[in-house]
Design a protein around this motif. Structure first.
Motif, mmCIF file in Angstrom:
data_model
loop_
_atom_site.group_PDB
_atom_site.id
_atom_site.type_symbol
_atom_site.label_atom_id
_atom_site.label_comp_id
_atom_site.label_asym_id
_atom_site.label_seq_id
_atom_site.Cartn_x
_atom_site.Cartn_y
_atom_site.Cartn_z
ATOM 1 N N LYS A 19 0.820 -1.214 0.000
ATOM 2 C CA LYS A 19 0.000 0.000 0.000
ATOM 3 C C LYS A 19 0.850 1.259 0.000
ATOM 4 O O LYS A 19 0.432 2.288 -0.511
ATOM 5 C CB LYS A 19 -0.923 0.017 1.236
ATOM 6 C CG LYS A 19 -2.128 -0.883 1.100
ATOM 7 C CD LYS A 19 -2.962 -0.903 2.363
ATOM 8 C CE LYS A 19 -3.538 0.453 2.689
ATOM 9 N NZ LYS A 19 -4.478 0.401 3.841
ATOM 10 N N THR A 21 3.761 1.630 -1.463
ATOM 11 C CA THR A 21 4.630 1.724 -2.644
ATOM 12 C C THR A 21 3.782 1.928 -3.882
ATOM 13 O O THR A 21 2.564 1.912 -3.824
ATOM 14 C CB THR A 21 5.471 0.439 -2.820
ATOM 15 O OG1 THR A 21 4.596 -0.639 -3.149
ATOM 16 C CG2 THR A 21 6.264 0.106 -1.571
ATOM 17 N N GLY A 22 4.416 2.071 -5.003
ATOM 18 C CA GLY A 22 3.704 2.240 -6.270
ATOM 19 C C GLY A 22 3.511 0.926 -7.020
ATOM 20 O O GLY A 22 3.180 0.933 -8.194
ATOM 21 N N ILE A 23 3.711 -0.185 -6.339
ATOM 22 C CA ILE A 23 3.592 -1.490 -6.984
ATOM 23 C C ILE A 23 2.115 -1.823 -7.121
ATOM 24 O O ILE A 23 1.405 -1.936 -6.135
ATOM 25 C CB ILE A 23 4.333 -2.576 -6.180
ATOM 26 C CG1 ILE A 23 5.811 -2.206 -6.053
ATOM 27 C CG2 ILE A 23 4.143 -3.944 -6.819
ATOM 28 C CD1 ILE A 23 6.579 -3.043 -5.052
ATOM 29 N N ARG A 24 1.652 -1.981 -8.384
ATOM 30 C CA ARG A 24 0.230 -2.207 -8.635
ATOM 31 C C ARG A 24 -0.054 -3.408 -9.526
ATOM 32 O O ARG A 24 -1.184 -3.853 -9.619
ATOM 33 C CB ARG A 24 -0.404 -0.970 -9.279
ATOM 34 C CG ARG A 24 -0.316 0.287 -8.437
ATOM 35 C CD ARG A 24 -1.257 0.221 -7.243
ATOM 36 N NE ARG A 24 -1.160 1.418 -6.430
ATOM 37 C CZ ARG A 24 -0.528 1.494 -5.277
ATOM 38 N NH1 ARG A 24 0.073 0.443 -4.788
ATOM 39 N NH2 ARG A 24 -0.483 2.615 -4.594
ATOM 40 N N SER A 25 0.947 -3.943 -10.179
ATOM 41 C CA SER A 25 0.748 -5.070 -11.094
ATOM 42 C C SER A 25 0.303 -6.311 -10.320
ATOM 43 O O SER A 25 1.024 -6.786 -9.425
ATOM 44 C CB SER A 25 2.048 -5.381 -11.833
ATOM 45 O OG SER A 25 1.967 -6.654 -12.446
ATOM 46 N N ALA A 59 10.883 -4.682 -7.860
ATOM 47 C CA ALA A 59 9.798 -4.503 -6.898
ATOM 48 C C ALA A 59 10.232 -4.955 -5.501
ATOM 49 O O ALA A 59 9.953 -4.275 -4.503
ATOM 50 C CB ALA A 59 8.560 -5.273 -7.353
ATOM 51 N N ASN A 62 12.462 -2.371 -4.030
ATOM 52 C CA ASN A 62 11.674 -1.228 -3.552
ATOM 53 C C ASN A 62 11.044 -1.528 -2.201
ATOM 54 O O ASN A 62 11.052 -0.688 -1.296
ATOM 55 C CB ASN A 62 10.589 -0.847 -4.562
ATOM 56 C CG ASN A 62 11.136 -0.187 -5.794
ATOM 57 O OD1 ASN A 62 12.265 0.300 -5.808
ATOM 58 N ND2 ASN A 62 10.348 -0.167 -6.854
#
Length: 77
Positions: A19, A21-25, A59, A62
């Motif tokens: 939540k 981070t910008g990891i969305r995949s 990822a 990160n």
């Protein structure tokens, strides 16, 4: 230094870090859970979820940097 250990992270902790981070995949996220929660090797998690290993590694790096920064912040309290 790695803050996150393969197969040793709870799903709740992983979810909260994602939540922040910008990891969305969805595929990368599934591979992250395979690696951090269930202990699957990065290479195998990437193959299983159809993602490039370098993208999964990025990822995970990160997330690890976030965990490191969070621990440093906690130490200040």
């Amino acid at each position: 230094m790695k803050m996150l250990l393969r197969g040793a992270e709870s799903p709740e902790r992983i979810k909260l870090m994602l939540k922040m981070t910008g990891i969305r995949s969805p595929e990368i996220i599934a591979a992250i859970y395979e690696h951090l929660q269930f202990g699957m090797r990065e290479k195998h998690a990437a193959i299983k979820h159809g993602v490039e290993q370098q993208n999964l590694n990025r990822a995970l790096n990160n997330l690890n940097e976030f965990a490191k920064d969070y621990e440093e912040l906690k130490a200040l309290d």
